[in-house]
Design an enzyme around this catalytic site. Structure first.
Site, PDB file in Angstrom:
ATOM      1  N   HIS A  15      46.558  46.792  36.763  1.00 44.06           N
ATOM      2  CA  HIS A  15      47.619  47.447  38.136  1.00 44.06           C
ATOM      3  C   HIS A  15      49.166  46.585  38.378  1.00 44.06           C
ATOM      4  CE1 HIS A  15      45.200  44.762  40.341  1.00 44.06           C
ATOM      5  NE2 HIS A  15      45.532  44.975  41.614  1.00 44.06           N
ATOM      6  N   HIS A  33      50.723  45.227  41.115  1.00 47.94           N
ATOM      7  CA  HIS A  33      50.955  44.679  42.025  1.00 47.94           C
ATOM      8  C   HIS A  33      50.814  42.561  41.940  1.00 47.94           C
ATOM      9  CE1 HIS A  33      47.346  46.573  44.978  1.00 47.94           C
ATOM     10  NE2 HIS A  33      49.281  47.350  45.447  1.00 47.94           N
ATOM     11  N   ASP A  67      50.082  39.877  42.100  1.00 49.15           N
ATOM     12  CA  ASP A  67      48.725  38.694  42.108  1.00 49.15           C
ATOM     13  C   ASP A  67      47.936  39.357  41.006  1.00 49.15           C
ATOM     14  OD1 ASP A  67      48.461  41.086  43.155  1.00 49.15           O
ATOM     15  OD2 ASP A  67      46.286  40.038  43.881  1.00 49.15           O
ATOM     16  N   HIS A  68      48.906  40.416  40.197  1.00 47.65           N
ATOM     17  CA  HIS A  68      47.790  40.946  38.571  1.00 47.65           C
ATOM     18  C   HIS A  68      49.330  41.341  37.347  1.00 47.65           C
ATOM     19  CE1 HIS A  68      44.203  41.938  39.849  1.00 47.65           C
ATOM     20  NE2 HIS A  68      44.776  42.006  41.786  1.00 47.65           N
ATOM     21  N   HIS A  71      43.194  51.889  44.248  1.00 50.22           N
ATOM     22  CA  HIS A  71      43.253  51.046  45.233  1.00 50.22           C
ATOM     23  C   HIS A  71      44.721  50.936  44.798  1.00 50.22           C
ATOM     24  CE1 HIS A  71      43.845  46.485  45.595  1.00 50.22           C
ATOM     25  NE2 HIS A  71      44.586  46.743  44.879  1.00 50.22           N
ATOM     26  N   ASP A 123      40.855  45.406  40.298  1.00 48.15           N
ATOM     27  CA  ASP A 123      40.837  45.324  41.761  1.00 48.15           C
ATOM     28  C   ASP A 123      39.986  46.375  42.303  1.00 48.15           C
ATOM     29  OD1 ASP A 123      42.412  43.139  41.771  1.00 48.15           O
ATOM     30  OD2 ASP A 123      42.750  43.138  43.289  1.00 48.15           O
ATOM     31  N   HIS A 182      39.303  38.963  41.194  1.00 47.38           N
ATOM     32  CA  HIS A 182      38.989  37.371  42.847  1.00 47.38           C
ATOM     33  C   HIS A 182      37.720  37.247  42.793  1.00 47.38           C
ATOM     34  CE1 HIS A 182      42.706  38.932  43.731  1.00 47.38           C
ATOM     35  NE2 HIS A 182      42.850  39.692  43.024  1.00 47.38           N
TER      36      HIS A 182
END
Length: 251
Positions: free
Chosen positions: A55, A57, A59-60, A112, A131, A169
């Site tokens: 996805h 975001h 942090d991805h 998400h 996530d 995570h």
């Protein structure tokens, strides 16, 4: 042979480099920290040839451009990733991607985010779920709706129970506290929580998680269980999921 190299990065992310020994190809599963991915690949002696994003975001997918600039790799992911970086190939549900002879099926796990996907490698018994689902938890519902997210979890529930879920995570200790609150009479959960506490006390990862165990202990995957529906007041699994998600957000 498929090799999966898991390593911590940022504050609580896990990075994954997946390597096919026959072809020499290596893919990044998401890119939270470009420098760390490049460092880890160099240490393994692997050349990064692909990135598979779950996805959009940061942090991805935040490391996409730097890793591509350093390696020339091809980037595949859902269209939403183009919010922060270009894609070489846009993926949708039921597409496939390959690492040498190892094939991954793309699964819609939106909720998400609205474009979130997972990569299921049936011949290797692994799924990279980003996530969408965590050990004893699931992602926050930033963009989706309860029925949508429950549909995504239902698709995950249909995978073979021996599938190992690689989530993004290390949230398991926190998730375990809520799971114990949500499902206090679950003996299997109590045993799992004790194992998690021991692992974290030794600074050991709790990921990956076996789907079969999650089906018995993860409250979000059990929203269709009559006992959970009764406890959380949902007339349908989606309503029970919504009640659980709201409770976790405020826990």
């Amino acid at each position: 042979m498929l090799e999966i190299h898991q390593f911590p990065c940022l504050s609580d992310n896990y990075g994954y480099l997946v390597h096919d020994t026959a072809s020499g190809e290596t893919t990044c599963i998401d890119t939270p920290d470009a420098a760390e991915y490049l460092k880890q690949a160099e240490a393994k002696g692997w050349k990064i040839t692909q990135i598979w994003n779950t996805h959009w975001h940061p942090d991805h997918a935040g490391g996409n451009e730097a890793i591509k600039a350093a390696t020339g790799c091809a980037i595949s992911g859902p269209a939403e990733v183009t919010k922060i970086a270009p894609l070489d190939r846009e993926l949708t549900a039921d597409d496939t991607v390959a690492l040498g002879d190892h094939v991954a099926k793309v699964i819609d796990v939106s909720g998400h985010t609205n474009g979130h996907i997972a990569f299921f490698m049936p011949d290797d018994g692994v799924a990279f779920v980003g996530d969408s689902v965590f050990a004893l938890g699931c992602g926050r519902m930033f963009e989706g709706e309860p029925q949508q997210f429950w549909g995504s979890l239902s698709r995950i529930k249909t995978l073979p129970p021996e599938t190992m879920l690689y989530c993004a995570h290390e949230y398991t200790a926190s998730n375990a506290k809520f799971a114990s609150h949500a499902d206090p009479d679950n003996a299997a959960l109590a045993a799992y929580v004790a194992e998690i506490a021991a692992k974290r006390a030794n600074d050991e990862p709790t990921v990956p998680a076996q789907l079969g165990r999650e089906l018995a202990t993860n409250p979000f995957l059990r929203a269709d269980d009559p006992a959970m529906q009764q406890r959380w007041g949902g007339a349908t699994p989606a309503e029970t999921f919504a009640a659980l998600r709201s409770a976790k957000d405020n826990f």
